[in-house]
Design a protein around this motif. Structure first.
Motif, mmCIF file in Angstrom:
data_model
loop_
_atom_site.group_PDB
_atom_site.id
_atom_site.type_symbol
_atom_site.label_atom_id
_atom_site.label_comp_id
_atom_site.label_asym_id
_atom_site.label_seq_id
_atom_site.Cartn_x
_atom_site.Cartn_y
_atom_site.Cartn_z
ATOM 1 N N GLN A 30 0.850 -1.194 0.000
ATOM 2 C CA GLN A 30 0.000 0.000 0.000
ATOM 3 C C GLN A 30 0.887 1.246 0.000
ATOM 4 O O GLN A 30 1.706 1.443 0.898
ATOM 5 N N LEU A 31 0.732 2.087 -1.017
ATOM 6 C CA LEU A 31 1.499 3.321 -1.104
ATOM 7 C C LEU A 31 0.884 4.415 -0.235
ATOM 8 O O LEU A 31 -0.300 4.365 0.112
ATOM 9 N N PRO A 69 -2.548 4.630 4.972
ATOM 10 C CA PRO A 69 -1.873 3.328 4.935
ATOM 11 C C PRO A 69 -1.989 2.559 6.248
ATOM 12 O O PRO A 69 -2.128 1.334 6.245
ATOM 13 N N GLU A 70 -1.931 3.294 7.372
ATOM 14 C CA GLU A 70 -2.015 2.637 8.679
ATOM 15 C C GLU A 70 -3.346 1.895 8.838
ATOM 16 O O GLU A 70 -3.397 0.785 9.378
ATOM 17 N N GLN A 71 -4.418 2.510 8.374
ATOM 18 C CA GLN A 71 -5.735 1.878 8.479
ATOM 19 C C GLN A 71 -5.846 0.682 7.540
ATOM 20 O O GLN A 71 -6.470 -0.328 7.874
ATOM 21 N N VAL A 72 -5.229 0.797 6.373
ATOM 22 C CA VAL A 72 -5.281 -0.296 5.393
ATOM 23 C C VAL A 72 -4.610 -1.546 5.949
ATOM 24 O O VAL A 72 -5.166 -2.646 5.901
ATOM 25 N N ILE A 73 -3.407 -1.388 6.494
ATOM 26 C CA ILE A 73 -2.692 -2.555 7.002
ATOM 27 C C ILE A 73 -3.342 -3.088 8.274
ATOM 28 O O ILE A 73 -3.353 -4.301 8.521
ATOM 29 N N ALA A 74 -3.924 -2.190 9.074
ATOM 30 C CA ALA A 74 -4.616 -2.630 10.291
ATOM 31 C C ALA A 74 -5.820 -3.494 9.946
ATOM 32 O O ALA A 74 -6.155 -4.437 10.674
ATOM 33 N N GLY A 75 -6.450 -3.193 8.815
ATOM 34 C CA GLY A 75 -7.606 -3.943 8.382
ATOM 35 C C GLY A 75 -7.272 -5.169 7.548
ATOM 36 O O GLY A 75 -8.166 -5.844 7.039
#
Length: 332
Positions: A30-31, A69-75
């Motif tokens: 994720q960029l 990006p933080e929310q994407v990887i957390a999810g």
């Protein structure tokens, strides 16, 4: 019989090749922002087959103004993200255990670009002025800088008025702000392309002002680093990515063409992407091999974030927020 045997052997060869393809490990990256030369190394590694050679099937997901990006990887939407250290550390302190596995950018590209007509020649002249600032985690170095200058960010003649800046340069062009946030490789050149000459601008680089923080690095979730297979996969990913970045540095025009190939928006131009790649190349250079997190640079960023304002970004020095393990594995 011979023909049948030959056919069978051919089928086995195809099956074997197919099996090898299926055995490639999936990686989703994720960029932090949209498809542009800021991330050229990853697109070059994809296009040139470096990831494929490393037995990786890599998916690159562009970012944007509404994507954290933080929310994407957390999810669970990514295995690894490109992020800046300040928001990553802020997220870690709030309970999202992100770990930096590689620091790609060695220097900060952040700067404050001002119109000379505003009368600003030095940081002391910020007093009483309106300054455009990006938020969503990008404001932390700015707030630290103002604290260092003893300038309140609440407005008035003795402080500065903060204008929440969108990800464009309109506030400067429309005289809504005396200075705006820019990156050396992107928004600064948008100002120039808008018709403002370099000698009409006063630029303050965060690196020169001693308030720079680390930017584009690679981050994963801490619990994933307990899995040896994941660590091996990330080491291969890092090695292939560095190869992509090295090629992009040496071939900026070709790298720009590759970026444009993957830009679905059609909003980018080759001239801007070549220029961006050339500027990004300057930020990649360091004394250590690409990907190495320099402890002193990490500590400098932490110091900036701890002393930023009356409400610091983080309240204590983080432990375990980066590791050299993946970098060391990638060197083998």
């Amino acid at each position: 019989m011979k023909k049948t045997l030959t056919t069978l052997m051919g089928a086995l060869t195809l099956a074997s090749a197919s099996g090898m393809a299926l055995a490639a490990d999936d990686v989703t990256l994720q960029l932090k922002w949209v498809t542009q030369a800021q991330f050229a190394g990853y697109y070059v590694a994809l296009e040139k087959g470096y990831y494929k050679d490393a037995e990786l099937n890599v998916t690159i997901k562009p970012g944007g103004p509404d994507i954290a990006p933080e929310q994407v990887i957390a999810g669970g939407g990514a295995d690894v993200i490109v992020d800046w250290l300040p928001p990553a550390l802020a997220a870690r302190e709030k309970g999202l255990p992100l770990v930096n596995i590689a620091q790609i950018y060695n220097k900060s590209g952040m700067e404050l670009t001002c119109l000379k007509s505003s009368g600003i020649k030095t940081p002391a002249d910020f007093k009483g002025k309106t300054l455009g600032v990006w938020f969503f985690g990008n404001e932390y170095p700015f707030l630290s800088w103002m604290a260092k200058l003893n300038l309140p960010t609440t407005g008035g003649e003795e402080g500065v008025t903060v204008l929440k800046q969108g990800f464009n340069v309109d506030p400067l062009l429309q005289n809504q702000a005396d200075c705006i946030s820019t990156m050396t490789y992107n928004e600064y050149w948008q100002v120039i392309d808008a018709g403002i000459k370099p000698d009409e601008l006063q630029v303050f680089k965060y690196e020169d002002e001693g308030v720079a923080t680390l930017e584009d690095g690679l981050y994963v979730m801490e619990d994933k680093l307990k899995d040896d297979a994941f660590k091996q996969k990330m080491a291969r990913f890092l090695k292939a990515s560095v190869a992509g970045w090295t090629y992009a540095q040496e071939h900026p025009e070709e790298a720009a063409d590759i970026v444009l190939k993957y830009d679905d928006t059609g909003a980018q131009t080759k001239e801007h992407q070549v220029r961006m790649m050339s500027e990004v190349g300057k930020l990649l250079k360091g004394d250590k091999p690409m990907g190495y997190m320099e402890p002193a640079a990490f500590d400098r960023t932490v110091g900036v974030l701890l002393s930023g304002s009356s409400a610091p970004v983080i309240t204590k020095k983080p432990e375990g927020a980066y590791t050299h393990e993946i970098f060391d594995m990638a060197q083998k």
